[in-house]
Scaffold this active site. Structure first.
Site, PDB file in Angstrom:
ATOM      1  N   ARG A 118      59.704 -14.414 -31.167  1.00 18.74           N
ATOM      2  CA  ARG A 118      59.792 -14.860 -29.695  1.00 18.74           C
ATOM      3  C   ARG A 118      61.240 -15.258 -29.187  1.00 18.74           C
ATOM      4  NH1 ARG A 118      55.430 -17.627 -31.271  1.00 18.74           N
ATOM      5  NH2 ARG A 118      53.372 -16.725 -30.735  1.00 18.74           N
ATOM      6  N   LYS A 140      70.624  -7.260 -20.035  1.00 14.61           N
ATOM      7  CA  LYS A 140      69.435  -6.282 -19.890  1.00 14.61           C
ATOM      8  C   LYS A 140      69.456  -5.716 -21.126  1.00 14.61           C
ATOM      9  CE  LYS A 140      69.553  -4.760 -14.912  1.00 14.61           C
ATOM     10  NZ  LYS A 140      69.707  -3.578 -14.105  1.00 14.61           N
ATOM     11  N   GLU A 182      82.348   3.074 -14.796  1.00 19.87           N
ATOM     12  CA  GLU A 182      81.718   1.904 -14.475  1.00 19.87           C
ATOM     13  C   GLU A 182      82.830   0.856 -13.843  1.00 19.87           C
ATOM     14  OE1 GLU A 182      78.378   1.409 -14.396  1.00 19.87           O
ATOM     15  OE2 GLU A 182      77.592   2.905 -15.583  1.00 19.87           O
ATOM     16  N   LYS A 224      80.837  -8.569 -12.606  1.00 17.38           N
ATOM     17  CA  LYS A 224      79.607  -8.380 -13.401  1.00 17.38           C
ATOM     18  C   LYS A 224      78.894  -9.863 -13.394  1.00 17.38           C
ATOM     19  CE  LYS A 224      76.082  -6.288 -15.832  1.00 17.38           C
ATOM     20  NZ  LYS A 224      75.691  -5.026 -16.742  1.00 17.38           N
ATOM     21  N   GLU A 234      67.699  -9.414 -10.933  1.00 23.64           N
ATOM     22  CA  GLU A 234      67.738  -8.344 -10.157  1.00 23.64           C
ATOM     23  C   GLU A 234      66.508  -8.323  -8.958  1.00 23.64           C
ATOM     24  OE1 GLU A 234      68.956  -4.405 -11.807  1.00 23.64           O
ATOM     25  OE2 GLU A 234      68.004  -3.497 -10.182  1.00 23.64           O
ATOM     26  N   ARG A 238      71.706  -8.267  -7.403  1.00 26.42           N
ATOM     27  CA  ARG A 238      72.133  -7.303  -8.633  1.00 26.42           C
ATOM     28  C   ARG A 238      71.988  -5.675  -8.362  1.00 26.42           C
ATOM     29  NH1 ARG A 238      71.253  -8.884 -14.951  1.00 26.42           N
ATOM     30  NH2 ARG A 238      72.178  -7.106 -15.686  1.00 26.42           N
ATOM     31  N   ASN A 242      74.088  -0.906  -9.447  1.00 26.67           N
ATOM     32  CA  ASN A 242      73.426   0.392  -9.516  1.00 26.67           C
ATOM     33  C   ASN A 242      74.183   1.371  -8.516  1.00 26.67           C
ATOM     34  OD1 ASN A 242      71.730  -0.541 -11.613  1.00 26.67           O
ATOM     35  ND2 ASN A 242      70.199  -0.930 -10.167  1.00 26.67           N
ATOM     36  N   HIS A 245      73.612   5.183  -9.382  1.00 26.89           N
ATOM     37  CA  HIS A 245      72.776   5.340 -10.332  1.00 26.89           C
ATOM     38  C   HIS A 245      71.646   6.049 -10.028  1.00 26.89           C
ATOM     39  CE1 HIS A 245      75.419   2.670 -12.373  1.00 26.89           C
ATOM     40  NE2 HIS A 245      75.007   2.526 -13.466  1.00 26.89           N
ATOM     41  N   HIS A 249      70.972   9.329 -12.065  1.00 27.10           N
ATOM     42  CA  HIS A 249      69.867   9.532 -13.072  1.00 27.10           C
ATOM     43  C   HIS A 249      69.136  10.883 -12.680  1.00 27.10           C
ATOM     44  CE1 HIS A 249      69.335   4.841 -13.884  1.00 27.10           C
ATOM     45  NE2 HIS A 249      69.992   5.737 -14.819  1.00 27.10           N
ATOM     46  N   HIS A 262      76.413   9.426 -19.161  1.00 25.16           N
ATOM     47  CA  HIS A 262      75.732   8.595 -18.221  1.00 25.16           C
ATOM     48  C   HIS A 262      77.000   8.204 -17.302  1.00 25.16           C
ATOM     49  CE1 HIS A 262      73.521   5.350 -16.253  1.00 25.16           C
ATOM     50  NE2 HIS A 262      74.469   4.646 -16.731  1.00 25.16           N
TER      51      HIS A 262
HETATM   52  P1  NAD Z   1      76.975   5.113 -27.035  1.00 28.34           P
HETATM   53  O1  NAD Z   1      76.173   3.375 -27.406  1.00 28.34           O
HETATM   54  O2  NAD Z   1      75.880   6.109 -27.247  1.00 28.34           O
HETATM   55  O3  NAD Z   1      78.240   5.242 -27.479  1.00 28.34           O
HETATM   56  C1  NAD Z   1      78.919   6.498 -27.073  1.00 28.34           C
HETATM   57  C2  NAD Z   1      79.379   7.008 -28.436  1.00 28.34           C
HETATM   58  O4  NAD Z   1      80.800   6.388 -28.725  1.00 28.34           O
HETATM   59  C3  NAD Z   1      78.499   7.104 -29.630  1.00 28.34           C
HETATM   60  O5  NAD Z   1      78.590   8.549 -30.361  1.00 28.34           O
HETATM   61  C4  NAD Z   1      78.974   5.985 -30.609  1.00 28.34           C
HETATM   62  O6  NAD Z   1      78.621   5.996 -31.895  1.00 28.34           O
HETATM   63  C5  NAD Z   1      80.450   6.207 -30.185  1.00 28.34           C
HETATM   64  N1  NAD Z   1      81.188   4.957 -30.419  1.00 28.34           N
HETATM   65  C6  NAD Z   1      80.820   3.743 -30.036  1.00 28.34           C
HETATM   66  N2  NAD Z   1      82.083   2.988 -30.199  1.00 28.34           N
HETATM   67  C7  NAD Z   1      83.060   3.941 -30.682  1.00 28.34           C
HETATM   68  C8  NAD Z   1      84.368   3.611 -31.323  1.00 28.34           C
HETATM   69  N3  NAD Z   1      85.107   2.543 -30.954  1.00 28.34           N
HETATM   70  N4  NAD Z   1      85.089   4.548 -31.713  1.00 28.34           N
HETATM   71  C9  NAD Z   1      84.377   5.849 -31.623  1.00 28.34           C
HETATM   72  N5  NAD Z   1      83.173   6.137 -31.430  1.00 28.34           N
HETATM   73  C10 NAD Z   1      82.546   5.202 -30.842  1.00 28.34           C
HETATM   74  O7  NAD Z   1      77.029   4.944 -25.275  1.00 28.34           O
HETATM   75  P2  NAD Z   1      77.540   3.932 -24.212  1.00 28.34           P
HETATM   76  O8  NAD Z   1      78.085   4.810 -23.380  1.00 28.34           O
HETATM   77  O9  NAD Z   1      78.166   2.797 -25.031  1.00 28.34           O
HETATM   78  O10 NAD Z   1      76.338   3.414 -23.652  1.00 28.34           O
HETATM   79  C11 NAD Z   1      75.117   3.938 -23.102  1.00 28.34           C
HETATM   80  C12 NAD Z   1      73.957   3.094 -23.404  1.00 28.34           C
HETATM   81  O11 NAD Z   1      73.964   1.886 -22.573  1.00 28.34           O
HETATM   82  C13 NAD Z   1      72.631   3.835 -22.499  1.00 28.34           C
HETATM   83  O12 NAD Z   1      71.456   3.631 -23.402  1.00 28.34           O
HETATM   84  C14 NAD Z   1      72.593   3.115 -21.303  1.00 28.34           C
HETATM   85  O13 NAD Z   1      71.387   3.038 -20.995  1.00 28.34           O
HETATM   86  C15 NAD Z   1      72.941   1.626 -21.616  1.00 28.34           C
HETATM   87  N6  NAD Z   1      73.235   0.997 -20.747  1.00 28.34           N
HETATM   88  C16 NAD Z   1      72.911  -0.450 -20.479  1.00 28.34           C
HETATM   89  C17 NAD Z   1      73.422  -1.215 -19.681  1.00 28.34           C
HETATM   90  C18 NAD Z   1      72.827  -2.638 -19.620  1.00 28.34           C
HETATM   91  O14 NAD Z   1      73.280  -3.397 -18.792  1.00 28.34           O
HETATM   92  N7  NAD Z   1      72.255  -3.132 -20.543  1.00 28.34           N
HETATM   93  C19 NAD Z   1      74.271  -0.994 -18.801  1.00 28.34           C
HETATM   94  C20 NAD Z   1      74.923   0.555 -18.807  1.00 28.34           C
HETATM   95  C21 NAD Z   1      74.486   1.182 -19.666  1.00 28.34           C
HETATM   96  N1  GLY Z   2      74.243  -1.979 -15.344  1.00 23.59           N
HETATM   97  C1  GLY Z   2      73.450  -2.596 -14.259  1.00 23.59           C
HETATM   98  C2  GLY Z   2      73.001  -4.084 -14.556  1.00 23.59           C
HETATM   99  O1  GLY Z   2      73.392  -4.541 -15.422  1.00 23.59           O
HETATM  100  O2  GLY Z   2      72.512  -4.501 -13.533  1.00 23.59           O
END
Ligand code: NAD
Ligand code: GLY
Length: 358
Positions: A118, A140, A182, A224, A234, A238, A242, A245, A249, A262
């Site tokens: 939990r 998130k 972003e 942020k 949200e 918030r 997006n 987005h 998407h 993305h």
């Molecule tokens: P990712 O985590 O897939 O990383 C991108 C690539 O870079 C991967 O191949 C990873 O292994 C590599 N990598 C990571 N750090 C590295 C480093 N220092 N040096 C070399 N390679 C490295 O992608 P991302 O763009 O970081 O994140 C995308 C994800 O985040 C999606 O799943 C998306 O839905 C999520 N997201 C979440 C939020 C949120 O608010 N929680 C917001 C935006 C995106």
């Molecule tokens: N990335 C959008 C949010 O955190 O709300």
């Protein structure tokens, strides 16, 4: 070292930003208040940065879980593997999870922390620019369902975020640009002065100059944190985070999440939102041109990918999860620095925007 606070009453936490803070023993000592630590990372990040973290946990009862690399592993199956590891090692409610990686590792680890017994503490150590300026902040957490991205998740805040700018030196070029999308977003939605700064300083930023990077991460996190403090779950405000987005998407879905990152889809989507706002007569052409020019300089796409058809975008937008009771809400713009959520736009103009980006 810079510190940004995310003010959320009893869930308030700090984001620490700086060069080589992953070597800061005191910082780790302050937060690793349990003897049971699970580091979750992936097979690409582990060989690069796991050993730095292991130095801080050497005397504790620590375990590691290494995910394969990729969005497709942000799944219930791998979430379950993390939970199984915690159970197998008899970790109690006082254990701490560390997410070392990009947004995929951060989202999955955060969700595991939210669910295990939990809720247990977790620390975000984001290693991509996108994760440092966006996904590690704001709570998130999620995994994907086979029929939809981020369909299973929770709002669950970390205990702290450690953003070390030096880890960005190994990030591939395209991933870096995707993170910058972003960053640019914060300038467009609520911080016009930051947008001006980005226009003037983009060249040092793309060279990954340390001072520029830490400034940009700090300023993005401040923006942020302000939004999240006002509307953590949200309910309304918030949603401005997006921007682009819904368009993005729709493009990503049409490309089966394969050809664009993305951030690339979000970059193009932000320009489409600005274009629609201009067609509605609420946004200046000159501001649209400024956004386009900054995206081009950042090596982000300003046209929809050639493999995507009009109908795919239009239909995918309609089923976007931000569509409430059949009405699609979009984040649109009044100025650079002022975004708002609305369902009041003309469908004809939306179609014109999509057409003009094909
Ligand atoms: P990712 O985590 O897939 O990383 C991108 C690539 O870079 C991967 O191949 C990873 O292994 C590599 N990598 C990571 N750090 C590295 C480093 N220092 N040096 C070399 N390679 C490295 O992608 P991302 O763009 O970081 O994140 C995308 C994800 O985040 C999606 O799943 C998306 O839905 C999520 N997201 C979440 C939020 C949120 O608010 N929680 C917001 C935006 C995106
Ligand atoms: N990335 C959008 C949010 O955190 O709300």
């Amino acid at each position: 070292m810079k510190t940004v606070k995310v003010n959320l009453k009893d869930r308030t936490y700090s984001i620490y930003i700086g060069n080589s803070i992953l070597s800061d023993t005191n910082l780790f000592k302050r937060y690793l208040t349990s003897k049971q630590i699970l580091i979750v990372t992936n097979e690409k990040v582990a060989p690069l940065y796991l050993s730095i973290i292991e130095k801080h946990v050497g005397e504790l009862d620590y375990e590691t879980y290494i995910l394969p690399d990729g969005e497709s592993f942000k799944s219930l199956e791998y979430f379950n593997n993390v939970i199984s590891k915690l159970i197998e090692k008899k970790f109690s409610r006082t254990c701490i999870l560390i997410a070392l990686g990009g947004g995929v590792v951060g989202d999955l680890t955060g969700f595991a922390a939210a669910c295990y017994q939990r809720g247990v503490k977790f620390i975000q150590i984001p290693t991509t620019l996108l994760a440092q300026v966006d996904s590690s902040v704001g709570g998130k957490t999620a995994v994907n369902h086979t029929s939809g991205k981020n369909m299973i998740g929770a709002f669950y805040q970390p205990s702290a975020v450690f953003s070390d700018t030096s880890v960005l030196s190994t990030l591939p070029e395209r991933e870096f640009s995707a993170g910058l999308a972003e960053v640019i977003k914060y300038g467009i939605i609520k911080d016009g002065k930051f947008f001006d700064w980005l226009e003037e300083n983009l060249s040092s930023l793309v060279m990954r100059d340390e001072k520029s990077l830490s400034y940009v991460i700090e300023r993005s996190c401040i923006n942020k944190a302000e939004v999240v403090a006002e509307d953590e779950k949200e309910i309304g405000y918030r949603a401005i985070l997006n921007l682009g987005h819904t368009f993005g998407h729709a493009i990503e879905t049409a490309l089966s999440y394969k050809k664009w990152l993305h951030g690339e889809a979000v970059g193009c989507g932000m320009l489409m939102a600005a274009d629609l706002s201009r067609r509605l007569g609420i946004f200046e052409q000159s501001d649209l041109d400024r956004i386009k020019s900054l995206l081009i300089k950042t090596n982000l796409p300003v046209k929809i990918h050639k493999d995507v058809q009009f109908e795919q975008i239009y239909e995918n937008m309609k089923i976007d999860k931000k569509s409430k009771e059949g009405i699609l809400h979009l984040v649109l713009l009044k100025n650079i620095g002022e975004a708002f959520l609305t369902s009041e736009y003309s469908d004809e103009l939306l179609k014109e925007t999509i057409e003009s980006f094909l």
